[in-house]
Every structure is written in C-alpha cells, then in structure tokens.
Scaffold this active site. Structure first.
Site, PDB file in Angstrom:
ATOM      1  CB  SER A  54      -0.951   0.022   1.201  1.00 61.39           C
ATOM      2  OG  SER A  54      -0.216  -0.041   2.412  1.00 61.39           O
ATOM      3  CG  ASP A 331      -3.324   5.259   7.943  1.00 60.18           C
ATOM      4  OD1 ASP A 331      -2.083   5.081   7.992  1.00 60.18           O
ATOM      5  OD2 ASP A 331      -4.045   4.717   7.086  1.00 60.18           O
ATOM      6  CG  HIS A 334      -0.742   3.773   4.998  1.00 56.58           C
ATOM      7  ND1 HIS A 334      -1.803   3.199   5.668  1.00 56.58           N
ATOM      8  CD2 HIS A 334      -0.233   2.817   4.184  1.00 56.58           C
ATOM      9  CE1 HIS A 334      -1.939   1.938   5.266  1.00 56.58           C
ATOM     10  NE2 HIS A 334      -0.992   1.685   4.378  1.00 56.58           N
TER      11      HIS A 334
END
Length: 355
Positions: A54, A331, A334
C-alpha cells in the site's frame, strides 16, 4: 504497506475487478493527468512498473478503506484508492521521471497504460499474508503474462523502470503467528525471495530496478503505546535495520552479477523516514501550531476500525486533524502526502540513478 490489515492468497491470476467503484478509478486517473499534464510521453518514453504494497498502491485494492472518505481529500479530492490523503511514493517517483503516474493494473484495459502499470496491492507482502490479494511474485506473474500477450513489447521495456516495495506486512503476519523467536530466519527468507523477484524483473527486460529498504517500523504510530509519543521504538527498529543490512548486500550482489545491466538501486526509506521525522520533531518542540510527526492526522477510535470507518448510523469512527499538510503520518501506518513529500526529497539523489 497496510500494516495490521494484511495478506493475500497465492493465485495465478489477479482479479482486480470485483466490487470496484469505477467513478473512483476515473477520478484517480484523471487527477493524475491533471497533476502531471506538463509531461508528454511522445518526448519521454520511460515506463514505470510498480510492485508491492500500500505504500505504492494507487487504486488496486477496491474493497479497502482507501476508497472511503477522508482518504484522497488532498488529492485528487475524493477517495480514489490511495492509503493517504493525497499522493504516495509512486506518484512522486513518476513525477521525478517526468511521466504521469502509471495506471493501476485493474484499469489496464479501460485507460491509457502508456506510462506503465502499477501492480501494487495494499496489504500484500513478499510471501503470503492474510488478505485476498496478490503478493509480489503473483504481481510479477501478471506482468510477465502481459509481455507474453504483447501488451508491452521489448522496445517498451528498454527505457523502463521498476519500483518495488514490500516486506512490512510479512513481519506483521510472522509476529501474529508466533514467529518472533524465528525473526532472523524470517528476515533471511524475505530478503532471499526479494532478491529472486528483483532478478526476475531484470530478466523480463526492465533496465533499472529500485527497491525500497524497510521503513523504521518502530516509528509507525501503530507500534507506539502512548497517545502522544515522544520517540520511536528502538527495539522494533532493529528488525528494520537487520532487514536492510541483508537487502543492501543482496542489491550489491545482484549488481555484481549483472554487471550494471540491469541496474539495481536501494532506496533508503529507513533514513528518509527517520531524518524527516527528526526534523519535524525538532520544529514541533515548543511550537503549538505544528504537529508531532509521530501522531497520525487520521486517528482511529477503537480496535478494528480504520481511517474511513463509520458505524451503523454513519457516525465517524475516526477523528481528523485540522491541517493534513502539517502531518507526517496520515494514519497509523501510512505517511500523508506531506510525509511522502519529505521522504521523496531525501530520496532524490538515489532516484537520479533512474534517469
């Protein structure tokens, strides 16, 4: 990456189509085109192929919180598949190469793929983790299938660049399954397989291959116990340091074997994260208008929730900072667009080897 929300099955073909909201994908692609409209591929024939988790995904993991508000509020303005408020590392590298951000693999047949393709999928790892998504080996399988189908020809790959980043989710999976006493063996297995993957990309015709070293896992907000942490977890960071020592050696060995063709490059995410965080911490001290870089902008309320979670009544299960542009982390795992921008600025000397 996508730490603590991870995994994939070992499959031979990637199904990136089920459950996907097409309006989000179009927003993501059009947003990238607007952002990098000054770049013309008729002049620059470079193609960027992206593999990993991600930290690089720009829209392949459809059924994830990356497609829920407030993700994407900075760019492209709505949630579009990035685990971030805006641009991620892939976007910055593409901009550096003077091309548009490559199309997510799931959109390969519906949008222009002239700038390459992004196979990265949030939550996946080098090996099998626990989400239904393709690990890096399966992502490369899909790339090889496209080459066999003449989706890309040899001349398309002559000026190509690969960006690879994975491994953090594998450590999460290992720790969840009680393999902490085997961490040294886990590290060796991960680096060995990454080396195999990088060598394979070179054999498929990619000329320059950049791989991310492990970020400081002990600096991720999810690994820190206090609501307003003052520093990173040095013990957890040892995992990253040991991983990076072996991966650096693997990259050097690959270059020795290849004689510079292809060229393998290590991108030091550890140092770039660490340096950016320390600089922001120093600026934060005594300045209440700035943010502690170790505190996420999007703070999740309750175990099992994510940035974008709501209850049955639509009430948000997260709180958002006033100014994402002042944060380092979006978050718990990330970086924000601002964080990635700081990291990218430190990586630029290494990235110059890709041009």
């Amino acid at each position: 990456m996508f730490l603590f929300h991870v995994g994939e099955d070992s499959i031979t073909d990637i199904n990136y189509s089920s459950g996907f909201d097409f309006q989000f994908s179009l927003a993501e692609v059009e947003g990238a085109k607007r952002s990098f409209a000054m770049f013309n591929n008729s002049i620059n024939s470079t193609k960027l192929f992206v593999f990993g988790d991600s930290y690089l995904d720009t829209g392949n993991f459809a059924n994830s919180y990356s497609f829920k508000p407030p993700n994407g509020i900075t760019f492209p303005g709505i949630p579009a598949g990035r685990f971030c408020d805006g641009r991620v590392l892939t976007d910055f590298v593409a901009s550096f190469l003077k091309i548009e951000s490559p199309t997510p693999y799931r959109l390969r047949n519906s949008t222009n793929a002239e700038y390459g393709l992004n196979f990265a999928y949030g939550g996946t790892g080098i090996f099998k983790t626990v989400v239904d998504g393709p690990n890096t080996t399966v992502q490369i399988d899909s790339f090889e299938d496209l080459i066999r189908q003449n989706f890309y020809k040899k001349e398309d790959l002559d000026s190509s660049v690969a960006l690879v980043n994975a491994g953090a989710n594998d450590y999460t999976f290992a720790l969840k399954n009680g393999k902490i006493i085997e961490i040294e063996a886990v590290t060796k297995a991960l680096v060995n397989q990454m080396s195999v993957n990088l060598k394979r990309l070179g054999s498929l015709g990619i000329r320059k291959i950049a791989v991310g070293l492990m970020q400081p896992l002990g600096c991720l907000p999810v690994t820190l116990l206090l609501p307003s942490p003052l520093g990173c977890n040095d013990i957890i960071n040892l995992v990253s340091k040991n991983h990076n020592k072996l991966l650096r050696q693997a990259v050097q060995d690959l270059n020795n074997q290849a004689g510079g063709k292809p060229l393998f490059i290590a991108l030091d995410l550890y140092e770039s994260f660490d340096s950016s965080i320390k600089t922001m911490q120093k600026n934060f001290e005594g300045n209440s208008t700035l943010m502690n870089p170790l505190v996420p902008c999007c703070h999740v309320n309750g175990v099992g929730n994510s940035c974008g979670s709501v209850d049955d009544k639509g009430e948000k299960k997260y709180t958002l900072c006033e100014k994402p542009e002042l944060s380092f982390f979006w978050d718990e795992v990330h970086p924000s667009q601002n964080g990635w921008s700081a990291v990218f600025n430190i990586l630029q000397p290494s990235l110059s080897q890709l041009t």
